[in-house]
Scaffold this motif. Structure first.
Motif, PDB file in Angstrom:
ATOM      1  N   TRP A  48      -6.655  -2.506  -7.235  1.00 25.22           N
ATOM      2  CA  TRP A  48      -6.302  -2.837  -5.936  1.00 25.22           C
ATOM      3  C   TRP A  48      -4.901  -2.172  -5.630  1.00 25.22           C
ATOM      4  O   TRP A  48      -4.802  -1.726  -4.285  1.00 25.22           O
ATOM      5  CB  TRP A  48      -5.950  -4.378  -6.138  1.00 25.22           C
ATOM      6  CG  TRP A  48      -5.364  -4.954  -4.978  1.00 25.22           C
ATOM      7  CD1 TRP A  48      -5.890  -5.161  -3.631  1.00 25.22           C
ATOM      8  CD2 TRP A  48      -3.721  -5.441  -4.763  1.00 25.22           C
ATOM      9  NE1 TRP A  48      -5.111  -6.041  -2.802  1.00 25.22           N
ATOM     10  CE2 TRP A  48      -3.995  -6.016  -3.426  1.00 25.22           C
ATOM     11  CE3 TRP A  48      -2.652  -5.155  -5.384  1.00 25.22           C
ATOM     12  CZ2 TRP A  48      -2.534  -6.166  -2.872  1.00 25.22           C
ATOM     13  CZ3 TRP A  48      -1.512  -5.543  -4.874  1.00 25.22           C
ATOM     14  CH2 TRP A  48      -1.291  -6.108  -3.519  1.00 25.22           C
ATOM     15  N   TRP A  51      -5.831   1.462  -4.185  1.00 24.42           N
ATOM     16  CA  TRP A  51      -6.347   1.078  -2.841  1.00 24.42           C
ATOM     17  C   TRP A  51      -5.404   0.750  -1.836  1.00 24.42           C
ATOM     18  O   TRP A  51      -5.493   1.517  -0.842  1.00 24.42           O
ATOM     19  CB  TRP A  51      -7.504   0.098  -3.082  1.00 24.42           C
ATOM     20  CG  TRP A  51      -8.270  -0.196  -1.808  1.00 24.42           C
ATOM     21  CD1 TRP A  51      -9.321   0.274  -1.155  1.00 24.42           C
ATOM     22  CD2 TRP A  51      -7.872  -1.159  -0.588  1.00 24.42           C
ATOM     23  NE1 TRP A  51      -9.779   0.161  -0.116  1.00 24.42           N
ATOM     24  CE2 TRP A  51      -8.768  -1.101   0.331  1.00 24.42           C
ATOM     25  CE3 TRP A  51      -7.099  -2.118  -0.491  1.00 24.42           C
ATOM     26  CZ2 TRP A  51      -8.931  -1.742   1.493  1.00 24.42           C
ATOM     27  CZ3 TRP A  51      -6.903  -3.026   0.646  1.00 24.42           C
ATOM     28  CH2 TRP A  51      -7.973  -2.776   1.477  1.00 24.42           C
ATOM     29  N   ARG A  52      -4.267   0.079  -2.034  1.00 20.91           N
ATOM     30  CA  ARG A  52      -3.433  -0.130  -1.393  1.00 20.91           C
ATOM     31  C   ARG A  52      -2.480   1.212  -1.104  1.00 20.91           C
ATOM     32  O   ARG A  52      -2.161   1.531  -0.048  1.00 20.91           O
ATOM     33  CB  ARG A  52      -2.406  -1.285  -1.632  1.00 20.91           C
ATOM     34  CG  ARG A  52      -3.163  -2.582  -1.572  1.00 20.91           C
ATOM     35  CD  ARG A  52      -2.769  -3.228  -0.528  1.00 20.91           C
ATOM     36  NE  ARG A  52      -1.406  -3.264   0.123  1.00 20.91           N
ATOM     37  CZ  ARG A  52      -0.975  -4.109   0.483  1.00 20.91           C
ATOM     38  NH1 ARG A  52      -1.422  -5.325   0.600  1.00 20.91           N
ATOM     39  NH2 ARG A  52       0.310  -3.953   1.113  1.00 20.91           N
ATOM     40  N   ASN A  54      -3.547   4.215  -1.135  1.00 24.09           N
ATOM     41  CA  ASN A  54      -4.162   5.130  -0.558  1.00 24.09           C
ATOM     42  C   ASN A  54      -4.644   4.745   1.142  1.00 24.09           C
ATOM     43  O   ASN A  54      -5.459   5.560   1.785  1.00 24.09           O
ATOM     44  CB  ASN A  54      -5.539   5.599  -1.323  1.00 24.09           C
ATOM     45  CG  ASN A  54      -5.260   6.406  -2.194  1.00 24.09           C
ATOM     46  OD1 ASN A  54      -4.079   7.367  -2.400  1.00 24.09           O
ATOM     47  ND2 ASN A  54      -5.692   6.281  -3.542  1.00 24.09           N
ATOM     48  N   ALA A  55      -4.036   3.650   1.412  1.00 26.11           N
ATOM     49  CA  ALA A  55      -4.344   3.131   2.809  1.00 26.11           C
ATOM     50  C   ALA A  55      -4.096   4.325   3.874  1.00 26.11           C
ATOM     51  O   ALA A  55      -4.698   4.436   4.783  1.00 26.11           O
ATOM     52  CB  ALA A  55      -3.509   2.075   3.095  1.00 26.11           C
ATOM     53  N   TYR A  56      -3.041   5.035   3.720  1.00 23.38           N
ATOM     54  CA  TYR A  56      -2.677   6.243   4.606  1.00 23.38           C
ATOM     55  C   TYR A  56      -3.613   7.196   4.707  1.00 23.38           C
ATOM     56  O   TYR A  56      -3.880   7.634   5.757  1.00 23.38           O
ATOM     57  CB  TYR A  56      -1.081   6.534   4.410  1.00 23.38           C
ATOM     58  CG  TYR A  56      -1.037   7.437   3.358  1.00 23.38           C
ATOM     59  CD1 TYR A  56      -1.203   9.111   3.270  1.00 23.38           C
ATOM     60  CD2 TYR A  56      -0.815   6.917   1.835  1.00 23.38           C
ATOM     61  CE1 TYR A  56      -1.097   9.789   2.163  1.00 23.38           C
ATOM     62  CE2 TYR A  56      -0.919   7.890   0.831  1.00 23.38           C
ATOM     63  CZ  TYR A  56      -1.044   9.367   1.131  1.00 23.38           C
ATOM     64  OH  TYR A  56      -1.009  10.252  -0.159  1.00 23.38           O
ATOM     65  N   ARG A  58      -6.721   6.984   4.155  1.00 21.62           N
ATOM     66  CA  ARG A  58      -7.924   6.471   5.056  1.00 21.62           C
ATOM     67  C   ARG A  58      -7.883   6.358   6.518  1.00 21.62           C
ATOM     68  O   ARG A  58      -8.466   6.702   7.427  1.00 21.62           O
ATOM     69  CB  ARG A  58      -8.295   4.923   4.354  1.00 21.62           C
ATOM     70  CG  ARG A  58      -9.025   4.719   3.052  1.00 21.62           C
ATOM     71  CD  ARG A  58      -9.461   3.413   2.745  1.00 21.62           C
ATOM     72  NE  ARG A  58      -8.381   2.479   2.987  1.00 21.62           N
ATOM     73  CZ  ARG A  58      -7.550   2.081   1.726  1.00 21.62           C
ATOM     74  NH1 ARG A  58      -7.686   2.728   0.640  1.00 21.62           N
ATOM     75  NH2 ARG A  58      -6.789   1.036   1.888  1.00 21.62           N
ATOM     76  N   GLU A  59      -6.498   5.918   6.650  1.00 20.84           N
ATOM     77  CA  GLU A  59      -6.238   5.810   8.163  1.00 20.84           C
ATOM     78  C   GLU A  59      -6.251   7.562   8.947  1.00 20.84           C
ATOM     79  O   GLU A  59      -6.490   7.551   9.880  1.00 20.84           O
ATOM     80  CB  GLU A  59      -4.837   5.391   8.242  1.00 20.84           C
ATOM     81  CG  GLU A  59      -4.344   5.241   9.722  1.00 20.84           C
ATOM     82  CD  GLU A  59      -5.227   4.240  10.782  1.00 20.84           C
ATOM     83  OE1 GLU A  59      -5.276   4.676  11.846  1.00 20.84           O
ATOM     84  OE2 GLU A  59      -6.014   3.479  10.209  1.00 20.84           O
TER      85      GLU A  59
END
Length: 145
Positions: A48, A51-52, A54-56, A58-59
């Motif tokens: 988790w 994943w958080r 690597n949010a940038y 994905r965006e």
């Protein structure tokens, strides 16, 4: 039938053992289950967090998909600013920016020419591989470098 084989009537009085319990009865198994549950919870928590973190990425990958070349340059800079301190990234331009792109993403496989093209996206026409090079850098850059 032979004389040694018991008949059905002779087997009538046999007592069968109770069925084997599904749940283990020893305390050691409870400890093992607790350890396994703790390990699974810890692995889930790490996944988790990753994943958080690597949010940038994905965006940025979503933004690059429909962006013009000059916008791709800005997206790369924003992604770098999300991963590194502002003082380390904000002032980079030209050859320094290209060197930064190559140094921070060795797994992306950017050669010097590709990194230079990415560094000049805001100022020069983009080549056909600019979008794929930018996507590779976004996917494979390592913020620990």
């Amino acid at each position: 039938m032979t004389a040694d084989t018991p008949t059905r009537e002779a087997m009538h009085g046999l007592i069968l053992p109770p069925p084997v319990a599904f749940w283990p009865a020893t305390p050691a198994w409870y400890a093992v289950y607790g350890i396994v549950a703790a390990l699974l919870a810890w692995c889930g928590w790490l996944a988790w967090r990753r994943w958080r973190a690597n949010a940038y990425r994905r965006e940025a990958l979503r933004a690059v998909a429909g962006a013009a070349p000059a916008e791709i340059a800005a997206i790369l800079k924003r992604a770098a600013l999300a991963a590194w301190p502002r003082a380390q990234v904000a002032g980079l331009a030209g050859a320094d920016w290209a060197a930064f792109l190559r140094r921070t993403a060795p797994r992306a496989g950017l050669d010097a020419a590709a990194a230079e093209r990415l560094a000049m996206l805001a100022y020069a026409p983009a080549g056909p591989s600019a979008r794929s090079d930018a996507e590779r850098w976004i996917r494979f850059h390592d913020p620990r470098l």
